[in-house]
Design a protein around this motif. Structure first.
Motif, PDB file in Angstrom:
ATOM      1  N   GLY A 267      44.267  46.926  64.835  1.00 51.21           N
ATOM      2  CA  GLY A 267      43.415  46.571  66.118  1.00 51.21           C
ATOM      3  C   GLY A 267      44.255  46.702  67.327  1.00 51.21           C
ATOM      4  N   ALA A 268      43.737  46.199  68.259  1.00 55.41           N
ATOM      5  CA  ALA A 268      44.446  46.217  69.496  1.00 55.41           C
ATOM      6  C   ALA A 268      45.966  45.794  69.470  1.00 55.41           C
ATOM      7  CB  ALA A 268      43.628  45.413  70.542  1.00 55.41           C
ATOM      8  N   GLY A 269      46.685  46.475  70.259  1.00 55.67           N
ATOM      9  CA  GLY A 269      48.374  46.176  69.866  1.00 55.67           C
ATOM     10  C   GLY A 269      48.900  46.195  68.493  1.00 55.67           C
ATOM     11  N   GLY A 270      48.205  46.778  67.612  1.00 59.03           N
ATOM     12  CA  GLY A 270      48.565  46.825  66.412  1.00 59.03           C
ATOM     13  C   GLY A 270      48.455  45.585  65.364  1.00 59.03           C
ATOM     14  N   SER A 271      47.859  44.496  66.009  1.00 58.09           N
ATOM     15  CA  SER A 271      47.415  43.538  65.325  1.00 58.09           C
ATOM     16  C   SER A 271      46.170  43.663  64.170  1.00 58.09           C
ATOM     17  CB  SER A 271      46.917  42.353  66.155  1.00 58.09           C
ATOM     18  OG  SER A 271      45.855  42.627  66.828  1.00 58.09           O
ATOM     19  N   ILE A 272      46.244  42.729  63.134  1.00 58.72           N
ATOM     20  CA  ILE A 272      45.191  42.744  62.253  1.00 58.72           C
ATOM     21  C   ILE A 272      43.832  41.981  62.471  1.00 58.72           C
ATOM     22  CG2 ILE A 272      44.455  42.242  59.884  1.00 58.72           C
ATOM     23  CD1 ILE A 272      47.651  42.760  59.109  1.00 58.72           C
ATOM     24  N   LEU A 273      42.822  42.686  62.605  1.00 60.47           N
ATOM     25  CA  LEU A 273      41.578  41.910  63.160  1.00 60.47           C
ATOM     26  C   LEU A 273      40.658  41.523  62.094  1.00 60.47           C
ATOM     27  CD1 LEU A 273      40.699  44.203  66.387  1.00 60.47           C
ATOM     28  CD2 LEU A 273      42.082  42.004  66.240  1.00 60.47           C
ATOM     29  N   LEU A 274      39.988  40.586  62.203  1.00 65.07           N
ATOM     30  CA  LEU A 274      38.861  40.090  61.206  1.00 65.07           C
ATOM     31  C   LEU A 274      37.425  40.314  61.863  1.00 65.07           C
ATOM     32  CD1 LEU A 274      40.279  36.674  59.929  1.00 65.07           C
ATOM     33  CD2 LEU A 274      40.652  38.925  58.982  1.00 65.07           C
ATOM     34  N   ASN A 275      36.607  41.269  61.318  1.00 66.47           N
ATOM     35  CA  ASN A 275      35.476  41.675  61.820  1.00 66.47           C
ATOM     36  C   ASN A 275      34.524  40.482  61.248  1.00 66.47           C
ATOM     37  OD1 ASN A 275      36.516  44.005  63.375  1.00 66.47           O
ATOM     38  ND2 ASN A 275      36.359  44.904  61.160  1.00 66.47           N
ATOM     39  N   LEU A 276      33.636  39.771  62.135  1.00 71.76           N
ATOM     40  CA  LEU A 276      33.012  38.716  61.762  1.00 71.76           C
ATOM     41  C   LEU A 276      31.422  38.954  61.786  1.00 71.76           C
ATOM     42  CD1 LEU A 276      34.672  35.787  63.805  1.00 71.76           C
ATOM     43  CD2 LEU A 276      35.199  36.535  61.468  1.00 71.76           C
ATOM     44  N   ASN A 277      30.670  38.150  61.022  1.00 75.24           N
ATOM     45  CA  ASN A 277      29.292  38.375  61.308  1.00 75.24           C
ATOM     46  C   ASN A 277      28.877  38.398  62.683  1.00 75.24           C
ATOM     47  OD1 ASN A 277      29.779  35.555  61.138  1.00 75.24           O
ATOM     48  ND2 ASN A 277      27.699  35.223  60.256  1.00 75.24           N
ATOM     49  N   GLY A 278      27.723  39.114  62.996  1.00 78.74           N
ATOM     50  CA  GLY A 278      27.469  39.001  64.322  1.00 78.74           C
ATOM     51  C   GLY A 278      28.028  40.055  65.257  1.00 78.74           C
ATOM     52  N   GLY A 279      28.924  40.683  64.492  1.00 73.59           N
ATOM     53  CA  GLY A 279      29.635  41.926  65.648  1.00 73.59           C
ATOM     54  C   GLY A 279      30.806  41.308  66.388  1.00 73.59           C
ATOM     55  N   SER A 280      31.323  39.978  66.349  1.00 75.88           N
ATOM     56  CA  SER A 280      32.556  39.550  67.043  1.00 75.88           C
ATOM     57  C   SER A 280      33.818  39.973  65.891  1.00 75.88           C
ATOM     58  CB  SER A 280      32.336  38.261  67.485  1.00 75.88           C
ATOM     59  OG  SER A 280      32.285  37.419  66.233  1.00 75.88           O
ATOM     60  N   SER A 281      34.886  39.980  66.629  1.00 82.01           N
ATOM     61  CA  SER A 281      36.056  39.849  65.771  1.00 82.01           C
ATOM     62  C   SER A 281      37.330  39.048  66.347  1.00 82.01           C
ATOM     63  CB  SER A 281      36.691  41.403  65.918  1.00 82.01           C
ATOM     64  OG  SER A 281      36.850  41.753  67.353  1.00 82.01           O
ATOM     65  N   MET A 282      38.293  38.825  65.488  1.00 87.12           N
ATOM     66  CA  MET A 282      39.125  37.800  65.985  1.00 87.12           C
ATOM     67  C   MET A 282      40.531  38.164  65.298  1.00 87.12           C
ATOM     68  SD  MET A 282      38.606  34.439  63.694  1.00 87.12           S
ATOM     69  CE  MET A 282      39.941  33.636  63.793  1.00 87.12           C
ATOM     70  N   ALA A 283      41.542  37.896  65.718  1.00 89.43           N
ATOM     71  CA  ALA A 283      42.960  38.249  65.080  1.00 89.43           C
ATOM     72  C   ALA A 283      43.246  37.379  64.009  1.00 89.43           C
ATOM     73  CB  ALA A 283      43.999  37.940  66.265  1.00 89.43           C
ATOM     74  N   LEU A 284      43.682  37.874  63.019  1.00 86.13           N
ATOM     75  CA  LEU A 284      44.320  37.163  61.615  1.00 86.13           C
ATOM     76  C   LEU A 284      45.089  35.875  62.238  1.00 86.13           C
ATOM     77  CD1 LEU A 284      44.302  36.735  58.650  1.00 86.13           C
ATOM     78  CD2 LEU A 284      46.301  38.316  58.757  1.00 86.13           C
ATOM     79  N   SER A 285      45.660  35.902  63.313  1.00 85.62           N
ATOM     80  CA  SER A 285      46.648  34.710  63.491  1.00 85.62           C
ATOM     81  C   SER A 285      45.916  33.669  64.342  1.00 85.62           C
ATOM     82  CB  SER A 285      47.755  35.329  64.769  1.00 85.62           C
ATOM     83  OG  SER A 285      47.183  35.930  65.897  1.00 85.62           O
ATOM     84  N   ASP A 286      44.704  34.177  64.745  1.00 86.66           N
ATOM     85  CA  ASP A 286      43.749  32.581  65.252  1.00 86.66           C
ATOM     86  C   ASP A 286      43.207  31.865  64.105  1.00 86.66           C
ATOM     87  OD1 ASP A 286      44.626  33.679  67.843  1.00 86.66           O
ATOM     88  OD2 ASP A 286      43.006  34.832  67.897  1.00 86.66           O
ATOM     89  N   VAL A 287      43.009  32.284  63.057  1.00 88.73           N
ATOM     90  CA  VAL A 287      42.555  31.574  61.699  1.00 88.73           C
ATOM     91  C   VAL A 287      43.163  30.214  61.662  1.00 88.73           C
ATOM     92  CG1 VAL A 287      42.094  31.307  59.234  1.00 88.73           C
ATOM     93  CG2 VAL A 287      41.725  33.717  60.758  1.00 88.73           C
ATOM     94  N   VAL A 288      42.316  29.020  61.730  1.00 87.03           N
ATOM     95  CA  VAL A 288      42.807  27.947  61.444  1.00 87.03           C
ATOM     96  C   VAL A 288      42.591  27.317  60.286  1.00 87.03           C
ATOM     97  CG1 VAL A 288      42.217  25.254  62.370  1.00 87.03           C
ATOM     98  CG2 VAL A 288      42.025  27.289  64.001  1.00 87.03           C
ATOM     99  N   GLU A 289      41.558  27.565  59.443  1.00 85.67           N
ATOM    100  CA  GLU A 289      41.429  27.311  58.084  1.00 85.67           C
ATOM    101  C   GLU A 289      40.378  28.361  57.542  1.00 85.67           C
ATOM    102  OE1 GLU A 289      38.456  23.725  56.289  1.00 85.67           O
ATOM    103  OE2 GLU A 289      40.095  23.070  57.777  1.00 85.67           O
ATOM    104  N   VAL A 290      40.438  28.241  56.142  1.00 81.03           N
ATOM    105  CA  VAL A 290      39.815  29.407  55.049  1.00 81.03           C
ATOM    106  C   VAL A 290      38.774  28.477  54.376  1.00 81.03           C
ATOM    107  CG1 VAL A 290      39.735  31.178  53.630  1.00 81.03           C
ATOM    108  CG2 VAL A 290      41.497  30.888  55.389  1.00 81.03           C
ATOM    109  N   SER A 291      37.625  28.881  54.321  1.00 84.04           N
ATOM    110  CA  SER A 291      36.392  28.262  53.523  1.00 84.04           C
ATOM    111  C   SER A 291      35.980  29.307  52.019  1.00 84.04           C
ATOM    112  CB  SER A 291      35.499  27.785  54.329  1.00 84.04           C
ATOM    113  OG  SER A 291      34.300  27.233  53.265  1.00 84.04           O
ATOM    114  N   GLU A 292      35.561  28.936  50.968  1.00 86.42           N
ATOM    115  CA  GLU A 292      35.163  29.733  50.021  1.00 86.42           C
ATOM    116  C   GLU A 292      33.896  30.314  50.525  1.00 86.42           C
ATOM    117  OE1 GLU A 292      36.352  30.677  47.362  1.00 86.42           O
ATOM    118  OE2 GLU A 292      38.294  29.221  47.706  1.00 86.42           O
ATOM    119  N   GLY A 293      32.869  29.749  51.247  1.00 86.92           N
ATOM    120  CA  GLY A 293      31.641  30.264  51.484  1.00 86.92           C
ATOM    121  C   GLY A 293      31.353  30.690  52.984  1.00 86.92           C
TER     122      GLY A 293
END
Length: 228
Positions: free
Chosen positions: A202-228
């Motif tokens: 992605g931008a700056g060579g970072s890994i981006l997560l594409n979220l439902n609804g069309g938005s995206s975020m950097a992998l480094s911004d993830v706080v917690e992961v849920s199964e569902g």
């Protein structure tokens, strides 16, 4: 007087000059083998009455060793960075279809679904209420919570408006208010987002997560992961 021809014992006293060939390198860098070949060549041409000082020779060898060490360190770091990028890409790809928590109170409602989140407070709070607002800032649902302890408290919105009907798809946000130390206070909220896909560069060579609804975020911004 007899003439002495070249050969025999006299030939054995002549300086035997050895030829060295510097190995061809695509990157133009000298190896240790190249360095010692050049050093031997330098010694063969030096003035026997003024030999190279030991300190000078040691200085040359030290300088080359340092340069060679830095080159190897750079190569090792490049390999390490490449390995880290591969590991992050694998980690990110495993998140597709799962929900991740981000430090943001805004979210996208795609369909008839529940939305999970967490409220955050540094101190115990009472009379806590969660307000669900749409993109226009209109309140569509009010959820009384009561008292919560300091820290993080999970909550779920069923995706329905105050009327009982499912809220239409679109952008929403949680606004949380409560009483902390006798004062009305707005509390922080975090939300879960479902990952639809991953962009590995992605931008700056970072890994981006594409979220439902069309938005995206950097992998480094993830706080917690849920199964569902």
């Amino acid at each position: 007087m007899d003439t002495v021809s070249g050969g025999g014992a006299l030939d054995s006293l002549r300086w035997q000059q050895e030829s060295y060939k510097v190995a061809d390198k695509d990157d133009g860098m000298l190896t240790q083998e190249d360095f010692f070949a050049l050093l031997t060549k330098e010694l063969s041409y030096q003035d026997p009455t003024k030999p190279v000082e030991n300190n000078e020779m040691i200085s040359q060898m030290t300088a080359f060793s340092t340069t060679d060490g830095v080159t190897q360190l750079n190569e090792q770091f490049t390999n390490f960075a490449s390995s880290m990028s591969s590991g992050q890409a694998l980690q990110a790809s495993s998140l597709v279809g799962r929900s991740v928590m981000v430090e943001d109170n805004s979210f996208t409602l795609v369909g008839d679904e529940e939305v999970k989140g967490k409220l955050v407070t540094d101190e115990p709070a009472s009379n806590v209420v969660i307000y669900v607002e749409n993109a226009a800032g209109e309140r569509v649902q009010t959820v009384p919570v009561g008292s919560v302890a300091a820290g993080e408290s999970a909550f779920t919105w069923d995706g329905k408006e105050s009327s009982g009907y499912a809220a239409p798809a679109g952008e929403y946000r949680f606004r949380i208010a409560g009483i902390v130390d006798g004062k009305s206070t707005e509390l922080s909220a975090m939300t879960y987002r479902k990952v639809d896909s991953v962009t590995l560069a992605g931008a700056g060579g970072s890994i981006l997560l594409n979220l439902n609804g069309g938005s995206s975020m950097a992998l480094s911004d993830v706080v917690e992961v849920s199964e569902g």
